[in-house]
Design a protein around this motif. Structure first.
Motif, short mmCIF file in Angstrom:
data_model
loop_
_atom_site.label_atom_id
_atom_site.label_comp_id
_atom_site.label_asym_id
_atom_site.label_seq_id
_atom_site.Cartn_x
_atom_site.Cartn_y
_atom_site.Cartn_z
N ASP A 95 0.85 -1.18 0.00
CA ASP A 95 0.00 0.00 0.00
C ASP A 95 0.89 1.24 0.00
N LEU A 96 0.37 2.28 -0.60
CA LEU A 96 1.16 3.51 -0.68
C LEU A 96 1.04 4.35 0.58
N LEU A 97 -0.12 4.29 1.20
CA LEU A 97 -0.35 5.10 2.40
C LEU A 97 -0.54 4.20 3.61
N THR A 98 -0.23 4.74 4.75
CA THR A 98 -0.52 4.04 6.00
C THR A 98 -2.02 4.12 6.25
N PRO A 99 -2.55 3.32 7.17
CA PRO A 99 -3.98 3.42 7.48
C PRO A 99 -4.38 4.84 7.90
N ARG A 100 -3.52 5.50 8.63
CA ARG A 100 -3.83 6.89 9.03
C ARG A 100 -3.89 7.79 7.79
N GLY A 101 -2.97 7.60 6.86
CA GLY A 101 -2.97 8.37 5.62
C GLY A 101 -4.22 8.14 4.81
N GLU A 102 -4.70 6.90 4.78
CA GLU A 102 -5.94 6.60 4.07
C GLU A 102 -7.12 7.34 4.70
N ARG A 103 -7.15 7.39 6.04
CA ARG A 103 -8.25 8.10 6.71
C ARG A 103 -8.20 9.59 6.39
N VAL A 104 -7.00 10.15 6.32
CA VAL A 104 -6.86 11.56 5.99
C VAL A 104 -7.36 11.83 4.58
N VAL A 105 -7.02 10.97 3.64
CA VAL A 105 -7.47 11.15 2.26
C VAL A 105 -8.98 11.09 2.17
N VAL A 106 -9.59 10.14 2.88
CA VAL A 106 -11.05 10.03 2.86
C VAL A 106 -11.68 11.29 3.43
N ARG A 107 -11.13 11.80 4.52
CA ARG A 107 -11.66 13.02 5.15
C ARG A 107 -11.52 14.23 4.22
N VAL A 108 -10.38 14.34 3.56
CA VAL A 108 -10.15 15.47 2.66
C VAL A 108 -11.08 15.39 1.45
#
Length: 70
Positions: free
Chosen positions: A32-45
């Motif tokens: 995966d390119l992003l960490t789970p935290r990064g994925e959550r940030v992308v979804v929020r943005v």
């Protein structure tokens, strides 16, 4: 001025090359390119961007609907 533009273009090209050198092998290995935290940030943005994009269109349609026609 031309030197600044050429320098900026070279910096962008170099950064894209570095990104490609890191990104392509990682994707081929299935990581995966992003960490789970990064994925959550992308979804929020993305959710915030979608909400922000829909607000002006609703305001514009509401403003034009309430306008008197002469």
């Amino acid at each position: 001025m031309t030197a600044i533009v050429v320098g900026l273009l070279l910096c962008v090209a170099l950064s894209l090359a570095v990104l490609g050198v890191v990104l392509v092998p990682a994707r081929r290995e299935g990581r995966d390119l992003l960490t789970p935290r990064g994925e959550r940030v992308v979804v929020r943005v993305r959710g915030g961007a979608d909400a922000a994009a829909s607000r002006p269109s609703a305001a514009i349609s509401g403003a034009t609907a309430g306008r008197k026609r002469d």
